[in-house]
Scaffold this motif. Structure first.
Motif, PDB file in Angstrom:
ATOM      1  N   ASP A   1     -31.953   6.926  -0.357  1.00  0.00           N
ATOM      2  CA  ASP A   1     -31.344   5.916   0.512  1.00  0.00           C
ATOM      3  C   ASP A   1     -30.110   6.441   1.234  1.00  0.00           C
ATOM      4  OD1 ASP A   1     -33.240   4.102  -0.298  1.00  0.00           O
ATOM      5  OD2 ASP A   1     -31.994   3.184  -1.845  1.00  0.00           O
ATOM      6  N   ILE A   2     -29.560   7.561   0.768  1.00  0.00           N
ATOM      7  CA  ILE A   2     -28.366   8.125   1.400  1.00  0.00           C
ATOM      8  C   ILE A   2     -28.781   8.875   2.659  1.00  0.00           C
ATOM      9  CG2 ILE A   2     -26.418   9.695   1.133  1.00  0.00           C
ATOM     10  CD1 ILE A   2     -26.174   7.255  -0.587  1.00  0.00           C
ATOM     11  N   ASP A   3     -28.284   8.415   3.809  1.00  0.00           N
ATOM     12  CA  ASP A   3     -28.647   9.028   5.088  1.00  0.00           C
ATOM     13  C   ASP A   3     -27.717  10.164   5.484  1.00  0.00           C
ATOM     14  OD1 ASP A   3     -30.849   7.152   5.891  1.00  0.00           O
ATOM     15  OD2 ASP A   3     -29.219   5.698   5.726  1.00  0.00           O
ATOM     16  N   GLN A   4     -26.484  10.129   4.975  1.00  0.00           N
ATOM     17  CA  GLN A   4     -25.495  11.114   5.394  1.00  0.00           C
ATOM     18  C   GLN A   4     -24.388  11.196   4.351  1.00  0.00           C
ATOM     19  OE1 GLN A   4     -23.829  10.174   9.212  1.00  0.00           O
ATOM     20  NE2 GLN A   4     -22.471  11.944   9.281  1.00  0.00           N
ATOM     21  N   ILE A   5     -23.802  12.372   4.194  1.00  0.00           N
ATOM     22  CA  ILE A   5     -22.659  12.554   3.297  1.00  0.00           C
ATOM     23  C   ILE A   5     -21.497  13.110   4.110  1.00  0.00           C
ATOM     24  CG2 ILE A   5     -21.751  13.801   1.297  1.00  0.00           C
ATOM     25  CD1 ILE A   5     -24.529  13.791   0.102  1.00  0.00           C
ATOM     26  N   VAL A   6     -20.368  12.419   4.047  1.00  0.00           N
ATOM     27  CA  VAL A   6     -19.187  12.803   4.819  1.00  0.00           C
ATOM     28  C   VAL A   6     -18.025  13.041   3.863  1.00  0.00           C
ATOM     29  CG1 VAL A   6     -17.505  12.105   6.562  1.00  0.00           C
ATOM     30  CG2 VAL A   6     -19.931  11.499   6.842  1.00  0.00           C
ATOM     31  N   GLU A   7     -17.441  14.222   3.922  1.00  0.00           N
ATOM     32  CA  GLU A   7     -16.281  14.557   3.097  1.00  0.00           C
ATOM     33  C   GLU A   7     -15.025  14.015   3.773  1.00  0.00           C
ATOM     34  OE1 GLU A   7     -14.676  16.483  -0.370  1.00  0.00           O
ATOM     35  OE2 GLU A   7     -16.790  16.320   0.254  1.00  0.00           O
ATOM     36  N   ARG A   8     -14.309  13.171   3.071  1.00  0.00           N
ATOM     37  CA  ARG A   8     -13.084  12.571   3.597  1.00  0.00           C
ATOM     38  C   ARG A   8     -12.055  12.403   2.479  1.00  0.00           C
ATOM     39  NH1 ARG A   8     -13.174   9.186   8.332  1.00  0.00           N
ATOM     40  NH2 ARG A   8     -14.083  10.510   9.953  1.00  0.00           N
ATOM     41  N   THR A   9     -10.785  12.550   2.811  1.00  0.00           N
ATOM     42  CA  THR A   9      -9.728  12.257   1.851  1.00  0.00           C
ATOM     43  C   THR A   9      -9.629  10.751   1.668  1.00  0.00           C
ATOM     44  OG1 THR A   9      -8.478  14.225   2.473  1.00  0.00           O
ATOM     45  CG2 THR A   9      -7.265  12.476   1.343  1.00  0.00           C
ATOM     46  N   ILE A  10      -9.692  10.296   0.439  1.00  0.00           N
ATOM     47  CA  ILE A  10      -9.648   8.866   0.146  1.00  0.00           C
ATOM     48  C   ILE A  10      -8.254   8.306   0.428  1.00  0.00           C
ATOM     49  CG2 ILE A  10      -9.668   7.183  -1.743  1.00  0.00           C
ATOM     50  CD1 ILE A  10     -12.447   7.923  -0.844  1.00  0.00           C
ATOM     51  N   LYS A  11      -8.225   7.184   1.121  1.00  0.00           N
ATOM     52  CA  LYS A  11      -6.968   6.485   1.366  1.00  0.00           C
ATOM     53  C   LYS A  11      -6.908   5.254   0.460  1.00  0.00           C
ATOM     54  CE  LYS A  11      -6.488   8.063   6.143  1.00  0.00           C
ATOM     55  NZ  LYS A  11      -6.298   7.683   7.559  1.00  0.00           N
ATOM     56  N   ARG A  12      -5.757   5.074  -0.187  1.00  0.00           N
ATOM     57  CA  ARG A  12      -5.577   3.978  -1.139  1.00  0.00           C
ATOM     58  C   ARG A  12      -4.704   2.879  -0.539  1.00  0.00           C
ATOM     59  NH1 ARG A  12      -8.948   5.066  -5.662  1.00  0.00           N
ATOM     60  NH2 ARG A  12      -9.034   7.329  -5.900  1.00  0.00           N
ATOM     61  N   ASP A  13      -4.815   1.682  -1.135  1.00  0.00           N
ATOM     62  CA  ASP A  13      -3.931   0.604  -0.723  1.00  0.00           C
ATOM     63  C   ASP A  13      -2.493   0.961  -1.099  1.00  0.00           C
ATOM     64  OD1 ASP A  13      -2.998  -1.196  -3.310  1.00  0.00           O
ATOM     65  OD2 ASP A  13      -4.830  -0.069  -3.643  1.00  0.00           O
ATOM     66  N   ARG A  14      -1.552   0.385  -0.421  1.00  0.00           N
ATOM     67  CA  ARG A  14      -0.146   0.747  -0.629  1.00  0.00           C
ATOM     68  C   ARG A  14       0.457   0.040  -1.834  1.00  0.00           C
ATOM     69  NH1 ARG A  14       2.487   0.660   5.491  1.00  0.00           N
ATOM     70  NH2 ARG A  14       1.197   2.329   6.379  1.00  0.00           N
ATOM     71  N   ARG A  15      -0.121  -1.077  -2.240  1.00  0.00           N
ATOM     72  CA  ARG A  15       0.534  -1.891  -3.253  1.00  0.00           C
ATOM     73  C   ARG A  15       0.536  -1.234  -4.625  1.00  0.00           C
ATOM     74  NH1 ARG A  15      -1.085  -7.717  -5.742  1.00  0.00           N
ATOM     75  NH2 ARG A  15       0.956  -8.283  -6.542  1.00  0.00           N
ATOM     76  N   HIS A  16      -0.648  -0.799  -5.084  1.00  0.00           N
ATOM     77  CA  HIS A  16      -0.675  -0.167  -6.405  1.00  0.00           C
ATOM     78  C   HIS A  16      -1.503   1.106  -6.428  1.00  0.00           C
ATOM     79  CE1 HIS A  16      -4.416  -2.422  -6.624  1.00  0.00           C
ATOM     80  NE2 HIS A  16      -3.755  -3.529  -6.535  1.00  0.00           N
ATOM     81  N   ARG A  17      -1.836   1.633  -5.252  1.00  0.00           N
ATOM     82  CA  ARG A  17      -2.406   2.981  -5.095  1.00  0.00           C
ATOM     83  C   ARG A  17      -3.651   3.216  -5.936  1.00  0.00           C
ATOM     84  NH1 ARG A  17       3.416   5.965  -6.039  1.00  0.00           N
ATOM     85  NH2 ARG A  17       4.606   4.152  -5.382  1.00  0.00           N
ATOM     86  N   ALA A  18      -4.459   2.203  -6.056  1.00  0.00           N
ATOM     87  CA  ALA A  18      -5.675   2.349  -6.850  1.00  0.00           C
ATOM     88  C   ALA A  18      -6.913   1.953  -6.056  1.00  0.00           C
ATOM     89  CB  ALA A  18      -5.582   1.515  -8.129  1.00  0.00           C
ATOM     90  N   ARG A  19      -6.873   0.806  -5.416  1.00  0.00           N
ATOM     91  CA  ARG A  19      -8.034   0.347  -4.659  1.00  0.00           C
ATOM     92  C   ARG A  19      -8.246   1.212  -3.423  1.00  0.00           C
ATOM     93  NH1 ARG A  19      -6.312  -4.428  -3.367  1.00  0.00           N
ATOM     94  NH2 ARG A  19      -6.978  -5.439  -5.293  1.00  0.00           N
ATOM     95  N   ILE A  20      -9.490   1.620  -3.187  1.00  0.00           N
ATOM     96  CA  ILE A  20      -9.803   2.428  -2.010  1.00  0.00           C
ATOM     97  C   ILE A  20      -9.761   1.549  -0.762  1.00  0.00           C
ATOM     98  CG2 ILE A  20     -11.615   3.744  -0.828  1.00  0.00           C
ATOM     99  CD1 ILE A  20     -12.589   4.722  -3.519  1.00  0.00           C
TER     100      ILE A  20
END
Length: 287
Positions: free
Chosen positions: A258-277
């Motif tokens: 089901d995966i059509d494409q794989i993209v390498e990206r640096t994950i950005k987190r929320d600013r409040r508690h730096r956990a949620r993507i």
């Protein structure tokens, strides 16, 4: 979760959330609010406080929990309340090993309704493992103060700890708030919640396909990390976006058609508690 549960603790609560710190100040227990940058100097100063001022409980998200485990001097902590974002089972398990005699509570809630449900974290991890999940998706049962309505793809809640309507935001009030005949304001959590034998299970955001969340959990077992997610483009194609996917890319493509494409990206987190993507920010610009 409540002042009654913490009556046995004389020391203050250590918190990264101002609202939780204010709550504990209101109950008379006291609180230590961690600076927003979580700097080492502040954490060392807290660890060096006199024994009578040492925090005995911690209220935080998984990001800070991982950060704290790198520091010494917090052996007085007896109860942990962890929520605000999805927590890898391995993060909880490491914390269980670091604080073997402490009580851990897995908390589910949101900025507008906090908390909504809770569960013994050790039981939550066990139930999540049994269901084959990489992350702790089991979130227990709603607290007694909360009224709830489980709909097909979202959860509505009302209660004394649920915020009323937003100020100067009519569009958000129309989509996220309802007022019933009794005048109670209901809030749309925007999360899909499923009811199971062991209590509620988090099943993704309302707009996320359930199959995508299930697929993500399987991929995490291959990569050994939750630093990726399924992004759907305008055509509905499934694009796996995240960090460190190169070594696992061939296996992922071979295993999950089901995966059509794989993209390498640096994950950005929320600013409040730096956990949620922050999925939108991370996937920005992907075609």
């Amino acid at each position: 979760i409540s002042a009654n549960e913490d009556q046995g603790h004389k020391g203050p609560d250590l918190s990264i959330f101002a609202n939780i710190a204010l709550y504990h100040l209101g109950t008379g227990r006291g609180a230590i609010l961690v600076p927003h940058n979580w700097n080492t100097v502040a954490l060392n100063r807290i660890a060096a406080l006199p024994d009578t001022l040492q925090p005995e409980t911690l209220t935080c998200g998984p990001g800070f929990l991982q950060h704290l485990m790198k520091h010494e001097g917090y052996s007085n902590l007896k109860s942990f309340y962890v929520g605000g974002a999805l927590t890898d089972c391995s993060v909880f398990e490491k914390a269980f090993a670091c604080f073997p005699n402490a009580k851990f509570t897995h908390v589910y809630g949101g900025s507008e309704a906090e908390p909504v449900s809770a569960m013994d974290a050790r039981l939550a991890v066990k139930a999540s493992h049994a269901a084959g999940y990489f992350q702790t998706l089991h979130i227990g049962n709603p607290i007694k103060e909360i009224s709830h309505r489980l709909e097909a793809d979202t959860l509505w809640v009302a209660g004394p700890n649920v915020c009323p309507e937003y100020l100067d935001a009519p569009d958000e009030n129309r989509s996220l708030k309802k007022t019933d005949e009794a005048g109670r304001v209901w809030h749309n959590m925007g999360d899909r919640i499923l009811s199971t034998e062991s209590g509620w299970r988090y099943a993704g955001r309302s707009q996320q396909k359930l199959q995508d969340l299930e697929l993500e959990q399987k991929i995490y077992h291959i990569t050994g990390s939750s630093k990726s997610f399924i992004h759907r483009n305008d055509k509905g194609s499934a694009i796996l976006v995240g960090e460190g996917l190169g070594q696992s890319a061939a296996r992922i493509k071979k295993t999950f058609h089901d995966i059509d494409q794989i993209v390498e990206r640096t994950i950005k987190r929320d600013r409040r508690h730096r956990a949620r993507i922050d999925r939108d920010a991370t996937a920005k610009g992907i075609k």
